[in-house]
Design an enzyme around this catalytic site. Structure first.
Site, PDB file in Angstrom:
ATOM      1  N   LYS A  84       0.745  -1.278   0.148  1.00 20.51           N
ATOM      2  CA  LYS A  84       0.018  -0.007   0.003  1.00 20.51           C
ATOM      3  C   LYS A  84       0.885   1.208   0.094  1.00 20.51           C
ATOM      4  O   LYS A  84       1.954   1.499   0.674  1.00 20.51           O
ATOM      5  CB  LYS A  84      -0.956  -0.092   1.313  1.00 20.51           C
ATOM      6  N   SER A 135      -9.514   1.974   3.047  1.00 26.38           N
ATOM      7  CA  SER A 135      -8.396   2.734   2.263  1.00 26.38           C
ATOM      8  C   SER A 135      -7.610   1.939   1.446  1.00 26.38           C
ATOM      9  O   SER A 135      -6.835   2.345   0.648  1.00 26.38           O
ATOM     10  CB  SER A 135      -7.790   3.705   3.130  1.00 26.38           C
ATOM     11  N   SER A 162     -10.187  -0.708   7.030  1.00 28.87           N
ATOM     12  CA  SER A 162      -9.491  -0.891   5.748  1.00 28.87           C
ATOM     13  C   SER A 162      -8.731  -1.786   5.238  1.00 28.87           C
ATOM     14  O   SER A 162      -8.257  -1.796   4.021  1.00 28.87           O
ATOM     15  CB  SER A 162      -8.566   0.631   5.757  1.00 28.87           C
TER      16      SER A 162
END
Length: 431
Positions: free
Chosen positions: A70, A139, A163
């Site tokens: 990420k 996210s 997330s």
């Protein structure tokens, strides 16, 4: 969808860990799949043209495994923008702790994946791998989508509220959020330190268990051979499961509720007893305390950047920071005290059962790309820091995935993964 990638990687990885050619071929397959899918998927913010160090990776536990990371998490050799134009082209001076662990164990950082802005609600361009008109969640949008599309077998994300678990459910993959603090967050841009977790995505519980063994439990010997692996990790049927719906159960849509009941029935048919449980504190109280902590800590972490670059910060982030600035100090202290007190009692939330289960989301991925979905059913477990796993459990009428969430007591990560592996094998094959 290509379901070849949905077979566990761990056995193949162990069998070929000393084979340099196998390490290289894994990267070649991942590159080909990314070239095919990512122009529409938009899961990656950056992919290097070359991945050096494949040969030295042979023999190590992750043996050239392509792993997506990420873009909230620092990589010294790849741009890390935290989902914000403020940090466009930013190159960190060193790797985040989790990235260092990945590289040390032979894993290859395949590329950086899309995150919402500073892991909050402003979406990036990623679409759902099952239907491009729907959100992948957030996210950790790109990490979930990259695994769901079969590009990489493992991806790293973060969870502050929901997330990891929610986007995993939306993208039809396994998501694992460890006990809070089990994975160091150093080098991941903080949103709320009291709530931030590093987590993992894969298509099979065995593969997030591999990540746990090597990267969290730091026991690389567990994957020296198939015998060693089977001695360390094997599916385990629980004796009893607590079912937690909460007072906010009506937020789950009818398809998610029906899928949850059908999943429970399958587990009961395998001889497991289930018990209806209530949270010790009503979920709205937990959600309010979580939001208080998140708002204040986000204001402290991101407020100075937003003040210096107001033209490069979204309205959603500005609203979060304004809320954080307005929280009375006493309210924040009370929320932190509640979190500390309840987290110390996490085993009590299981009500004497081996684990508890809930839905991971209110339903399948919502249509549209302007919102990443409702994280209500992840909130309590993020607040309490308890390990959670979501597994695919079926599909909605529109073909989008639905999930089933399993939660364990703090530091019972290996057990909840073993229970989740059993549940994934017991529930109908996800197709």
């Amino acid at each position: 969808m290509n379901f070849e990638s949905r077979q566990p990687w761990v056995a193949t990885l162990i069998e070929s860990r000393g084979d340099t050619q196998a390490c290289a071929s894994r990267l070649d397959r991942a590159r080909a799949r990314a070239d095919e899918r990512d122009p529409q998927l938009k899961a990656f913010t950056f992919r290097p043209e070359r991945h050096d160090g494949v040969a030295p990776a042979a023999g190590r536990p992750l043996a050239g495994m392509p792993i997506a990371v990420k873009d909230l998490i620092a990589t010294a050799d790849m741009p890390t923008a935290y989902g914000s134009p403020v940090y466009a082209h930013h190159l960190p001076t060193e790797d985040a702790a989790i990235v260092s662990r990945i590289r040390a164990q032979g894993g290859i950082v395949f590329g950086k994946t899309v995150t919402t802005e500073f892991a909050w609600r402003q979406p990036g361009p990623t679409v759902n791998p099952w239907n491009a008109l729907h959100t992948p969640g957030g996210s950790s949008s790109g990490s979930a989508a990259a695994v769901g599309a079969g590009i990489v077998p493992l991806a790293v994300g973060t969870q502050t509220l929901g997330s990891v678990i929610r986007p995993a459910a939306y993208c039809g993959v396994v998501g694992y959020k460890p006990t809070h603090g089990r994975v160091p967050t150093a080098g991941a841009h903080p949103l709320s330190q009291s709530l931030d977790h590093i987590g993992f995505f894969a298509n099979h519980v065995d593969d997030v268990a591999l990540a746990y063994a090597v990267l969290v439990d730091e026991k690389p010997d567990a994957v020296e051979s198939l015998d060693a692996w089977q001695g360390y990790f094997a599916p385990r049927r629980p004796q009893s499961i607590g079912v937690i719906r909460t007072s906010m159960w009506s937020r789950a849509d009818s398809e998610q509720q029906a899928n949850f009941e059908a999943s429970l029935a399958r587990l009961q048919a395998d001889g497991v007893k289930t018990f209806e449980l209530d949270l010790h504190v009503d979920l709205p109280v937990i959600v309010d305390a979580l939001q208080t902590i998140l708002q204040v800590e986000a204001y402290r972490n991101i407020g100075p950047v937003a003040a210096a670059h107001p033209d490069k910060v979204s309205e959603k982030m500005k609203a979060l920071l304004a809320d954080g600035a307005a929280v009375p100090a006493a309210k924040y202290r009370d929320a932190c005290t509640l979190q500390k007190d309840l987290s110390a009692q996490s085993a009590a939330f299981l009500g004497g059962c081996d684990l508890v289960v809930s839905v991971p989301a209110t339903g399948g991925a919502p249509r549209g790309l302007d919102d990443t979905g409702d994280a209500t059913f992840c909130a309590a477990w993020s607040f309490l820091g308890m390990p959670a796993v979501t597994i695919p459990s079926g599909r909605a009428a529109n073909g989008l995935p639905l999930g089933f969430q399993l939660i364990g007591a703090r530091d019972a990560d290996l057990s909840i993964l073993q229970f989740a592996a059993w549940a994934q094998a017991t529930l109908p094959a996800f197709r």
